[in-house]
Every structure is written in structure tokens, then in C-alpha cells.
Motif scaffolding. Structure first.
Motif, PDB file in Angstrom:
ATOM      1  N   UNK A   1       0.842  -1.196   0.000  1.00  0.00           N
ATOM      2  CA  UNK A   1       0.000   0.000   0.000  1.00  0.00           C
ATOM      3  C   UNK A   1       0.877   1.245   0.000  1.00  0.00           C
ATOM      4  N   UNK A   2       0.533   2.206  -0.861  1.00  0.00           N
ATOM      5  CA  UNK A   2       1.216   3.502  -0.900  1.00  0.00           C
ATOM      6  C   UNK A   2       0.158   4.593  -0.845  1.00  0.00           C
ATOM      7  N   UNK A   3       0.271   5.559   0.096  1.00  0.00           N
ATOM      8  CA  UNK A   3      -0.747   6.604   0.209  1.00  0.00           C
ATOM      9  C   UNK A   3      -0.772   7.506  -1.022  1.00  0.00           C
ATOM     10  N   UNK A   4      -1.926   7.627  -1.630  1.00  0.00           N
ATOM     11  CA  UNK A   4      -2.045   8.425  -2.842  1.00  0.00           C
ATOM     12  C   UNK A   4      -1.841   9.904  -2.642  1.00  0.00           C
ATOM     13  N   UNK A   5      -1.926  10.357  -1.401  1.00  0.00           N
ATOM     14  CA  UNK A   5      -1.752  11.779  -1.111  1.00  0.00           C
ATOM     15  C   UNK A   5      -0.288  12.174  -0.959  1.00  0.00           C
TER      16      UNK A   5
ATOM     17  N   UNK B   1       1.770  -2.805  -6.370  1.00  0.00           N
ATOM     18  CA  UNK B   1       1.645  -1.549  -5.637  1.00  0.00           C
ATOM     19  C   UNK B   1       0.179  -1.150  -5.605  1.00  0.00           C
ATOM     20  N   UNK B   2      -0.338  -0.901  -4.410  1.00  0.00           N
ATOM     21  CA  UNK B   2      -1.700  -0.378  -4.283  1.00  0.00           C
ATOM     22  C   UNK B   2      -1.592   1.111  -4.005  1.00  0.00           C
ATOM     23  N   UNK B   3      -1.888   1.928  -5.009  1.00  0.00           N
ATOM     24  CA  UNK B   3      -1.910   3.379  -4.843  1.00  0.00           C
ATOM     25  C   UNK B   3      -3.271   3.703  -4.237  1.00  0.00           C
TER      26      UNK B   3
ATOM     27  N   UNK C   1      -5.109   0.687  -8.228  1.00  0.00           N
ATOM     28  CA  UNK C   1      -5.680   1.876  -7.592  1.00  0.00           C
ATOM     29  C   UNK C   1      -6.810   1.399  -6.694  1.00  0.00           C
ATOM     30  N   UNK C   2      -6.698   1.691  -5.386  1.00  0.00           N
ATOM     31  CA  UNK C   2      -7.827   1.383  -4.500  1.00  0.00           C
ATOM     32  C   UNK C   2      -8.679   2.631  -4.371  1.00  0.00           C
ATOM     33  N   UNK C   3      -9.918   2.527  -4.800  1.00  0.00           N
ATOM     34  CA  UNK C   3     -10.844   3.653  -4.733  1.00  0.00           C
ATOM     35  C   UNK C   3     -11.571   3.650  -3.388  1.00  0.00           C
ATOM     36  N   UNK C   4     -12.256   4.740  -3.113  1.00  0.00           N
ATOM     37  CA  UNK C   4     -13.181   4.766  -1.993  1.00  0.00           C
ATOM     38  C   UNK C   4     -14.480   4.081  -2.412  1.00  0.00           C
ATOM     39  N   UNK C   5     -15.226   3.612  -1.441  1.00  0.00           N
ATOM     40  CA  UNK C   5     -16.487   2.941  -1.736  1.00  0.00           C
ATOM     41  C   UNK C   5     -17.459   3.845  -2.474  1.00  0.00           C
ATOM     42  N   UNK C   6     -18.287   3.263  -3.319  1.00  0.00           N
ATOM     43  CA  UNK C   6     -19.235   4.061  -4.077  1.00  0.00           C
ATOM     44  C   UNK C   6     -20.317   4.677  -3.201  1.00  0.00           C
ATOM     45  N   UNK C   7     -20.410   4.242  -1.947  1.00  0.00           N
ATOM     46  CA  UNK C   7     -21.374   4.832  -1.019  1.00  0.00           C
ATOM     47  C   UNK C   7     -20.775   6.002  -0.240  1.00  0.00           C
ATOM     48  N   UNK C   8     -19.559   6.420  -0.607  1.00  0.00           N
ATOM     49  CA  UNK C   8     -18.912   7.569   0.032  1.00  0.00           C
ATOM     50  C   UNK C   8     -18.981   8.774  -0.903  1.00  0.00           C
ATOM     51  N   UNK C   9     -18.666   9.962  -0.396  1.00  0.00           N
ATOM     52  CA  UNK C   9     -18.703  11.151  -1.254  1.00  0.00           C
ATOM     53  C   UNK C   9     -17.654  11.142  -2.367  1.00  0.00           C
TER      54      UNK C   9
ATOM     55  N   UNK D   1      -8.126  -2.237 -10.558  1.00  0.00           N
ATOM     56  CA  UNK D   1      -8.886  -1.329  -9.701  1.00  0.00           C
ATOM     57  C   UNK D   1      -9.382  -2.166  -8.523  1.00  0.00           C
ATOM     58  N   UNK D   2      -9.014  -1.738  -7.317  1.00  0.00           N
ATOM     59  CA  UNK D   2      -9.328  -2.477  -6.096  1.00  0.00           C
ATOM     60  C   UNK D   2     -10.538  -1.836  -5.428  1.00  0.00           C
TER      61      UNK D   2
END
Length: 296
Positions: free
Chosen positions: A13-17, A33-35, A69-77, A94-95
């Protein structure tokens, strides 16, 4: 559906920020690598992370490393915009976090199809909720629908522990039923699967022990939270020279003309069947792939 022989021993895991971390990722000996746009990124940094990660993936330069790329859940903003950006960036994977129902993957697949994302971009599911543990086979069966692009599972053991209240103990006895259920569901559908993270960064021996346990349970690799964990993880999930040598011996025995039509042979005092030859060919193929990667 055949499991890929691409090594996926270390999944970092690597923080995308963190722009410096994204740059450093191109030099690390991790297989994958999980961005990350989700847990590793604070809410006020989500948009910056999304932009940086999409730009990094489009720029490339990651060599043989498999880029997620790990995205945020679709139920989040942030989830919908994350998925749109990831679809356009077209990483290797895409994770999707907190998958609990096969329909979650169908929805993702429709978005990717409508966006024209190349078929080479696959989808992996985070298995990290109690409901996911109860629906592991149904989720894995979604791989039978090409629309979903499902190719693998990642265990989210921290979230699983939080939601189930299972305690962290050496050997992870409370989690073993869930871990093995997910391994079985993945294998039933030709999927790869990565174990969850080890949180105690200073406990090197404990980390090595858990890597060995995960390997013995049948995982392809382990997710990591620090670059220092990559080398011991790679070592744990790589076939040993002795395993490779024995595998070559078994393959040679079954390839010999006199073995034609035989289902079992005696090799160096051990009885081996054709299924052992199949296992041996996989060991040799993985070892060859690792050697090619490390020599590149």
C-alpha cells in the motif's frame, strides 16, 4: 479460468496523497503496488490524492510492478469520482473496498465498460466485512461474468477484526475459518488472493512468521504497509531452491517416455501422482517468472 502465474508475493500500500511515496514506488522491489485513495488518505486530501494517483498511473514508469488503484467505496462522497478517474487512468487493477455482494462488482463492471476502460484493467475485491465472509463463494462466482473483470481478492483483516470484534492473537485462530473460506472461494474461480496486513512494524519475527503462515494457507502473497516488509515477504512467498529442484525432478520423471500412461511413479523413494507434476510445473513457472523479474 486459470490462475495467473504472475508473482504477487508482495502487495504494498502507498498513500495516494504522498507525492514522494508515489515516486519512490517506482523503485521498490514489490510485485504489486496499491496506490491508495481510501484508508491511507485523510478526507481533506482525497481530491489531491485522486489527481496525483491518476497522473502517476498515466505517466507509467513502474516497470514490471503491477499497479492497483484502491478507490473509496461508491457509497462515500468520493467513490464515484475515484472510479471515473481510475477508469480513465487504466491501471492494471482497480481495487474495490468492502465488497459484500456480487452485484457490487456488476455495477463496477458496467461503469468500466461504459468508460471504455481497456479489458486489460482487472478488478480485485477487498474482502473485509462479515457479510463478505458469508457470501465469499457468491462474490468469487462473479468472476464467471466477464463484465465484472474480477481477478482477485485482498483480505482486509483490520476491518474484519473491527466489525467482528475478533481478537488479534498469534496464529490468527479467530480468523482462520474466514481466511480459508476466501482462499477456497478464490481458487474455485481461478482467482489470486492476497493476505491482510501485519500491523506491528517493529516485530520482524512476527511478520516473517505470519508470512509463512499465509503461504502455507495457500495465499499468493501478502499486503504490506511499509517498504521494509517487502524483502522478507518476497522471500517467504518464493519457492526455495530445494523446492524448485524437486519440482524439476518430478517433471522430468513424468516427461520420460517410460512414464507414458502412468498415473503414479516412485521418484527418489516417494510416490508421486500426476497432480504432483502439475503442482511442480506451477512451482517452476513461478520461480522462472520471479527470476526474470529480478533480472530485469
Amino acid at each position: 479460468m486459470a490462475t495467473s502465474l504472475r508473482p504477487r508475493r508482495s502487495v504494498l500500500y502507498m498513500p495516494g496523497s504522498n507525492a514522494r511515496a508515489l515516486e519512490k514506488a517506482r523503485t521498490l522491489p514489490a510485485d504489486c503496488l496499491i496506490l491508495d485513495l481510501e484508508d491511507a488518505v485523510a478526507p481533506d486530501a482525497k481530491e489531491v490524492a485522486r489527481t496525483q494517483v491518476a497522473a502517476a498511473v498515466k505517466a507509467g514508469g513502474f516497470g514490471l510492478r503491477e499497479v492497483f488503484i484502491r478507490i473509496n467505496g461508491l457509497d462515500t462522497p468520493w467513490g464515484a469520482a475515484d472510479l471515473e478517474a481510475a477508469a480513465a487512468a487504466a491501471p492494471d487493477v482497480i481495487l474495490i473496498p468492502k465488497v459484500s455482494d456480487p452485484e457490487d462488482l456488476v455495477r463496477i463492471g458496467r461503469v468500466l465498460a461504459e468508460a471504455g476502460t481497456p479489458e486489460a484493467t482487472r478488478v480485485w475485491a477487498m474482502m473485509e466485512t462479515p457479510r463478505a465472509m458469508l457470501a465469499a463463494l457468491e462474490i468469487a462466482d462473479a468472476a464467471r461474468d466477464p463484465l465484472t473483470r474480477l481477478a482477485g481478492f485482498v483480505m482486509g483483516t483490520n476491518d474484519l477484526a473491527k466489525d467482528t470484534r475478533a481478537r488479534w492473537v498469534p496464529g490468527r485462530a479467530p480468523m482462520l475459518p474466514w481466511l480459508m473460506t476466501c482462499v477456497a472461494a478464490a481458487r474455485a474461480n481461478g482467482l489470486d488472493i492476497a493476505d491482510g496486513v501485519y500491523n506491528a512494524l517493529a516485530d520482524e519475527e512476527g511478520f516473517k512468521r505470519e508470512c509463512a503462515e499465509a503461504r502455507d494457507l495457500g495465499f499468493d502473497g501478502k499486503t504490506l504497509i511499509h517498504p521494509n516488509q517487502v524483502a522478507p515477504c518476497n522471500a517467504a512467498f518464493s519457492p526455495t531452491p530445494e523446492e524448485v529442484a524437486w519440482s524439476r525432478t518430478v517433471i522430468a520423471a513424468f516427461d520420460a517416455p517410460e512414464a507414458s500412461g502412468k498415473g503414479a511413479l516412485q521418484v527418489e523413494g516417494r510416490m508421486v501422482e500426476r497432480l504432483h507434476a502439475e503442482m511442480a510445473r506451477r512451482v517452476v513457472a513461478i520461480a522462472s517468472s520471479i527470476a526474470a523479474r529480478e533480472g530485469a
